[in-house]
Design a protein around this motif. Sequence first.
Motif, PDB file in Angstrom:
ATOM      1  N   ASP A  33      -4.653   3.563   8.369  1.00  0.00           N
ATOM      2  CA  ASP A  33      -6.101   3.347   8.509  1.00  0.00           C
ATOM      3  C   ASP A  33      -6.477   1.868   8.612  1.00  0.00           C
ATOM      4  OD1 ASP A  33      -6.316   6.054   8.265  1.00  0.00           O
ATOM      5  OD2 ASP A  33      -7.651   6.043   6.525  1.00  0.00           O
ATOM      6  N   ASN A  75     -16.348   9.249  -1.215  1.00  0.00           N
ATOM      7  CA  ASN A  75     -15.150  10.068  -1.419  1.00  0.00           C
ATOM      8  C   ASN A  75     -14.368   9.595  -2.650  1.00  0.00           C
ATOM      9  OD1 ASN A  75     -14.285   7.715   0.314  1.00  0.00           O
ATOM     10  ND2 ASN A  75     -12.302   8.634  -0.118  1.00  0.00           N
ATOM     11  N   LYS A 130      -7.937   7.676  12.203  1.00  0.00           N
ATOM     12  CA  LYS A 130      -7.733   7.577  10.757  1.00  0.00           C
ATOM     13  C   LYS A 130      -7.424   8.961  10.188  1.00  0.00           C
ATOM     14  CE  LYS A 130     -10.488   3.372  10.208  1.00  0.00           C
ATOM     15  NZ  LYS A 130      -9.595   2.644  11.057  1.00  0.00           N
ATOM     16  N   PHE A 131      -6.158   9.343  10.368  1.00  0.00           N
ATOM     17  CA  PHE A 131      -5.694  10.641   9.888  1.00  0.00           C
ATOM     18  C   PHE A 131      -4.339  10.464   9.219  1.00  0.00           C
ATOM     19  CE2 PHE A 131      -7.919  11.467  13.925  1.00  0.00           C
ATOM     20  CZ  PHE A 131      -9.020  12.144  13.422  1.00  0.00           C
ATOM     21  N   THR A 132      -4.056  11.365   8.281  1.00  0.00           N
ATOM     22  CA  THR A 132      -2.787  11.294   7.567  1.00  0.00           C
ATOM     23  C   THR A 132      -1.600  11.435   8.512  1.00  0.00           C
ATOM     24  OG1 THR A 132      -3.719  12.014   5.492  1.00  0.00           O
ATOM     25  CG2 THR A 132      -1.413  12.552   5.854  1.00  0.00           C
ATOM     26  N   THR A 167      -0.275   7.271   2.675  1.00  0.00           N
ATOM     27  CA  THR A 167       0.665   7.946   3.579  1.00  0.00           C
ATOM     28  C   THR A 167       1.471   6.947   4.401  1.00  0.00           C
ATOM     29  OG1 THR A 167      -0.915   9.735   3.751  1.00  0.00           O
ATOM     30  CG2 THR A 167       0.825   9.662   5.417  1.00  0.00           C
ATOM     31  N   ALA A 168       0.796   5.960   4.994  1.00  0.00           N
ATOM     32  CA  ALA A 168       1.494   5.021   5.876  1.00  0.00           C
ATOM     33  C   ALA A 168       2.572   4.267   5.106  1.00  0.00           C
ATOM     34  CB  ALA A 168       0.495   4.044   6.487  1.00  0.00           C
ATOM     35  N   ALA A 200      -1.217  -6.883  -3.983  1.00  0.00           N
ATOM     36  CA  ALA A 200      -0.321  -7.696  -3.152  1.00  0.00           C
ATOM     37  C   ALA A 200      -1.106  -8.780  -2.439  1.00  0.00           C
ATOM     38  CB  ALA A 200       0.358  -6.796  -2.120  1.00  0.00           C
ATOM     39  N   GLY A 231      -4.779   0.652   4.108  1.00  0.00           N
ATOM     40  CA  GLY A 231      -5.763   1.712   4.250  1.00  0.00           C
ATOM     41  C   GLY A 231      -7.195   1.242   4.483  1.00  0.00           C
ATOM     42  N   GLU A 266       1.641  -1.115  -4.802  1.00  0.00           N
ATOM     43  CA  GLU A 266       0.408  -0.323  -4.818  1.00  0.00           C
ATOM     44  C   GLU A 266      -0.510  -0.855  -5.917  1.00  0.00           C
ATOM     45  OE1 GLU A 266      -1.204   2.118  -3.036  1.00  0.00           O
ATOM     46  OE2 GLU A 266      -2.721   1.756  -4.580  1.00  0.00           O
ATOM     47  N   LYS A 267      -1.771  -1.077  -5.561  1.00  0.00           N
ATOM     48  CA  LYS A 267      -2.660  -1.635  -6.578  1.00  0.00           C
ATOM     49  C   LYS A 267      -3.397  -0.564  -7.382  1.00  0.00           C
ATOM     50  CE  LYS A 267      -6.852  -2.402  -3.869  1.00  0.00           C
ATOM     51  NZ  LYS A 267      -7.812  -3.350  -3.369  1.00  0.00           N
ATOM     52  N   ASP A 303      -5.508   7.552  -0.323  1.00  0.00           N
ATOM     53  CA  ASP A 303      -6.691   8.394  -0.154  1.00  0.00           C
ATOM     54  C   ASP A 303      -6.323   9.867  -0.012  1.00  0.00           C
ATOM     55  OD1 ASP A 303      -8.301   6.254  -0.280  1.00  0.00           O
ATOM     56  OD2 ASP A 303      -9.077   6.379   1.769  1.00  0.00           O
ATOM     57  N   GLY A 324       0.832  -1.203   0.000  1.00  0.00           N
ATOM     58  CA  GLY A 324       0.000   0.000   0.000  1.00  0.00           C
ATOM     59  C   GLY A 324       0.862   1.246   0.000  1.00  0.00           C
ATOM     60  N   LYS A 359      -9.638  19.610   0.898  1.00  0.00           N
ATOM     61  CA  LYS A 359      -9.226  20.926   1.401  1.00  0.00           C
ATOM     62  C   LYS A 359      -9.169  21.961   0.281  1.00  0.00           C
ATOM     63  CE  LYS A 359      -9.801  19.091   4.597  1.00  0.00           C
ATOM     64  NZ  LYS A 359     -10.176  17.692   4.908  1.00  0.00           N
TER      65      LYS A 359
HETATM   66  C1  LIG Z   1     -12.687  12.801   2.107  1.00  0.00           C
HETATM   67  C2  LIG Z   1     -11.571  12.568   3.088  1.00  0.00           C
HETATM   68  C3  LIG Z   1     -10.947  13.652   3.668  1.00  0.00           C
HETATM   69  C4  LIG Z   1      -9.907  13.457   4.569  1.00  0.00           C
HETATM   70  N1  LIG Z   1      -9.323  14.554   5.121  1.00  0.00           N
HETATM   71  C5  LIG Z   1      -8.319  14.388   6.005  1.00  0.00           C
HETATM   72  C6  LIG Z   1      -7.678  15.516   6.565  1.00  0.00           C
HETATM   73  O1  LIG Z   1      -8.021  16.659   6.267  1.00  0.00           O
HETATM   74  N2  LIG Z   1      -6.663  15.307   7.439  1.00  0.00           N
HETATM   75  C7  LIG Z   1      -6.247  14.042   7.779  1.00  0.00           C
HETATM   76  O2  LIG Z   1      -5.321  13.907   8.571  1.00  0.00           O
HETATM   77  N3  LIG Z   1      -6.847  12.956   7.253  1.00  0.00           N
HETATM   78  C8  LIG Z   1      -7.865  13.097   6.374  1.00  0.00           C
HETATM   79  N4  LIG Z   1      -8.442  11.999   5.813  1.00  0.00           N
HETATM   80  C9  LIG Z   1      -7.957  10.657   6.209  1.00  0.00           C
HETATM   81  C10 LIG Z   1      -6.671  10.278   5.446  1.00  0.00           C
HETATM   82  O3  LIG Z   1      -6.909  10.377   4.062  1.00  0.00           O
HETATM   83  C11 LIG Z   1      -6.266   8.853   5.817  1.00  0.00           C
HETATM   84  O4  LIG Z   1      -6.144   8.760   7.213  1.00  0.00           O
HETATM   85  C12 LIG Z   1      -4.926   8.468   5.189  1.00  0.00           C
HETATM   86  O5  LIG Z   1      -5.015   8.519   3.797  1.00  0.00           O
HETATM   87  C13 LIG Z   1      -4.545   7.044   5.633  1.00  0.00           C
HETATM   88  O6  LIG Z   1      -3.397   6.625   4.972  1.00  0.00           O
HETATM   89  P1  LIG Z   1      -3.095   5.075   4.779  1.00  0.00           P
HETATM   90  O7  LIG Z   1      -1.762   5.007   4.116  1.00  0.00           O
HETATM   91  O8  LIG Z   1      -3.292   4.347   6.024  1.00  0.00           O
HETATM   92  O9  LIG Z   1      -4.229   4.533   3.803  1.00  0.00           O
HETATM   93  P2  LIG Z   1      -4.646   4.930   2.249  1.00  0.00           P
HETATM   94  O10 LIG Z   1      -4.340   6.347   2.029  1.00  0.00           O
HETATM   95  O11 LIG Z   1      -5.989   4.425   2.124  1.00  0.00           O
HETATM   96  O12 LIG Z   1      -3.618   4.072   1.406  1.00  0.00           O
HETATM   97  C14 LIG Z   1      -3.696   2.680   1.300  1.00  0.00           C
HETATM   98  C15 LIG Z   1      -3.194   2.249  -0.065  1.00  0.00           C
HETATM   99  O13 LIG Z   1      -3.102   0.824  -0.101  1.00  0.00           O
HETATM  100  C16 LIG Z   1      -3.478   0.383  -1.396  1.00  0.00           C
HETATM  101  N5  LIG Z   1      -3.856  -1.030  -1.301  1.00  0.00           N
HETATM  102  C17 LIG Z   1      -4.929  -1.564  -0.655  1.00  0.00           C
HETATM  103  N6  LIG Z   1      -4.917  -2.912  -0.782  1.00  0.00           N
HETATM  104  C18 LIG Z   1      -3.833  -3.232  -1.511  1.00  0.00           C
HETATM  105  C19 LIG Z   1      -3.284  -4.457  -1.995  1.00  0.00           C
HETATM  106  N7  LIG Z   1      -3.843  -5.634  -1.752  1.00  0.00           N
HETATM  107  N8  LIG Z   1      -2.160  -4.405  -2.732  1.00  0.00           N
HETATM  108  C20 LIG Z   1      -1.556  -3.232  -3.009  1.00  0.00           C
HETATM  109  N9  LIG Z   1      -2.036  -2.037  -2.581  1.00  0.00           N
HETATM  110  C21 LIG Z   1      -3.142  -2.048  -1.847  1.00  0.00           C
HETATM  111  C22 LIG Z   1      -4.645   1.318  -1.738  1.00  0.00           C
HETATM  112  O14 LIG Z   1      -4.862   1.344  -3.132  1.00  0.00           O
HETATM  113  C23 LIG Z   1      -4.149   2.649  -1.186  1.00  0.00           C
HETATM  114  O15 LIG Z   1      -3.448   3.399  -2.155  1.00  0.00           O
HETATM  115  C24 LIG Z   1      -9.477  12.148   4.891  1.00  0.00           C
HETATM  116  C25 LIG Z   1     -10.087  11.043   4.289  1.00  0.00           C
HETATM  117  C26 LIG Z   1     -11.106  11.246   3.395  1.00  0.00           C
HETATM  118  C27 LIG Z   1     -11.747  10.038   2.757  1.00  0.00           C
END
Ligand SMILES: Cc1cc2nc3c(=O)[nH]c(=O)nc-3n(C[C@H](O)[C@H](O)[C@H](O)COP(=O)(O)OP(=O)(O)OC[C@H]3O[C@@H](n4cnc5c(N)ncnc54)[C@H](O)[C@@H]3O)c2cc1C
Length: 516
Positions: free
Chosen positions: A347, A195, A353-355, A43-44, A148, A176, A63-64, A70, A40, A80
């Motif tokens: 997430d 979203n 669940k924040f960036t 951000t994480a 993956a 995520g 990354e898929k 997100d 994935g 934003k």
């Molecule tokens: C509308 C909206 C507004 C937001 N606004 C804010 C904000 O203002 N401030 C803030 O802090 N947070 C905000 N957030 C939350 C923030 O976007 C998430 O907390 C953050 O993106 C989490 O990051 P992550 O890496 O955990 O997950 P994600 O960003 O979801 O990334 C996970 C990635 O893993 C990939 N993936 C999944 N399964 C597989 C697989 N099997 N193989 C390969 N890749 C895979 C996905 O395609 C994705 O790209 C918002 C969320 C939304 C929906």
Amino acid sequence: MSSPEISPRDAHNLALLDHVHPDDWRNPQPQGRYNLVVVGAGTAGLVTAAGAAGLGARVALIEKHMMGGDCLNVGCVPSKALLRSAHAVAEVENAARLGIRLADPAGTHVDFAAVMERMRKLRAQISPVDSAARFRDELGVDVFFGEARFDRVAGDDVVEVGDQRLHFAKAVIASGARAVVPPIPGLAEAGFLTNDTVFELIELPRRLLVLGGGPIGCELAQAFRRFGSEVTLVEMAPQFLGREDPDAAAVLRASLDRDGVDVRLETALTAVEGGNLDGPGAERRATLECGGKNETLVVDAILVGVGRAPNIEGLGLEAVGVETARSGVLVDDQLRTTNKHIYACGDVCMAHKFTHAADFAARTVIQNALFFGRGKLSSLTIPWCTYTDPEIAHVGLYEHEAAGRGIEVDTYIQEFAHIDRAITEGDDQGGFVKIHTAKGKDTILGATIVNRHAGEMISEISVAMAAGMGLGKLASVIHPYPTQAEAIRKLGDAFNRTRLTPRVARLFERVLAWRR
Ligand SMILES: Cc1cc2nc3c(=O)[nH]c(=O)nc-3n(C[C@H](O)[C@H](O)[C@H](O)COP(=O)(O)OP(=O)(O)OC[C@H]3O[C@@H](n4cnc5c(N)ncnc54)[C@H](O)[C@@H]3O)c2cc1C
């Protein structure tokens, strides 16, 4: 693997794709055994991969869909950008209050297509930082596009992507979460936005039903109302932003009312008819139920924002002994899953669940997975903010959480109605800073700020908490006059006044009388 569908296919979105999932990308040949394989690239995953590679680890990132996840593509960044435009609408509408007479107020209108284009342009502008090329060329990460999957048959130290096998010493699940879609009769058939799709709109829905009064629902309900949609915000609970301080939610409620958002609390969407699967073209008849009474609302689009579900399906987690629950991948405080070679962050496993939470959890994972660290998730001070107008920002404990844990608190409140800069800015309608300290002490346990700039201001309190600086000490930190952050300093003064025992107060009185 060709790049994903994106809509509209304009120059900005093509530039975005060029960075986050290039059409001509060729996955590299796996390089023996990786120190870290990251699943994935949100951000994480990006922070884990970049941080580990920067420290010399051999890293593969899978990354898929689209790098940036997100936050960049369908979350923080596009939302934003829209909120900025929505804010401008409010500024124009309130211009008369500031003594500005617009030449032709009747001619003022929102060019929604231009608002959305600006958003797409900015998203593309930000995307190079998360790009596949940067991760490969500047950071030395092997970037693979594809889905993956852990597969015990291939080996319990293997992640498969397409027909390639990546061997790892440690793996990180950073897959995520996605929008939860409730099983409401007729909703799927009628078609709805989440979203994932709302940022693809190029036409403003005339009537929009926003389902869910969480941060995403509230932010977008207010923005779309300001753009000109008739917005109904439907929330089952008696308060939207359920986890927030009730006083803060009440201030936001008043603001949404002023904007003309039709807020329906303790109301359920129970059925939908009409519409079609091809997007927000046709009318939808939504049945709302409140207190046993049904009402039909006709809308042009329904935006679903009722929560997030972790992406845990199809990863083969059971095969490698990674346990999951409805909330996501189960991790201990050091972010290790039930397989000691596999970690998770972001997430997919965290309640917050924040960036920025995903970012700092990723840093903890790097320490723990690669360097025998013992970093703990529970040791992070994680603030957050809902970017409505006014913003609601919070850090630490809420009053009810403290009560639930049997912790007694003192609460100090400063309203912005008495802060000079808030008055001159017109930000004095109901906002406040509320700080909870341990009873009888100045140890800050939590704080909520309601203000147009609350997201910027909460960091001062986060710094104080992280540094162990008490509320009394904040009183001695000089804040420029006039700024709205003076509200925080004034609470330091308020705390220090409580230290003035009657005996000391009498002594001061006597000294002052003697010096007269
Ligand atoms: C509308 C909206 C507004 C937001 N606004 C804010 C904000 O203002 N401030 C803030 O802090 N947070 C905000 N957030 C939350 C923030 O976007 C998430 O907390 C953050 O993106 C989490 O990051 P992550 O890496 O955990 O997950 P994600 O960003 O979801 O990334 C996970 C990635 O893993 C990939 N993936 C999944 N399964 C597989 C697989 N099997 N193989 C390969 N890749 C895979 C996905 O395609 C994705 O790209 C918002 C969320 C939304 C929906």
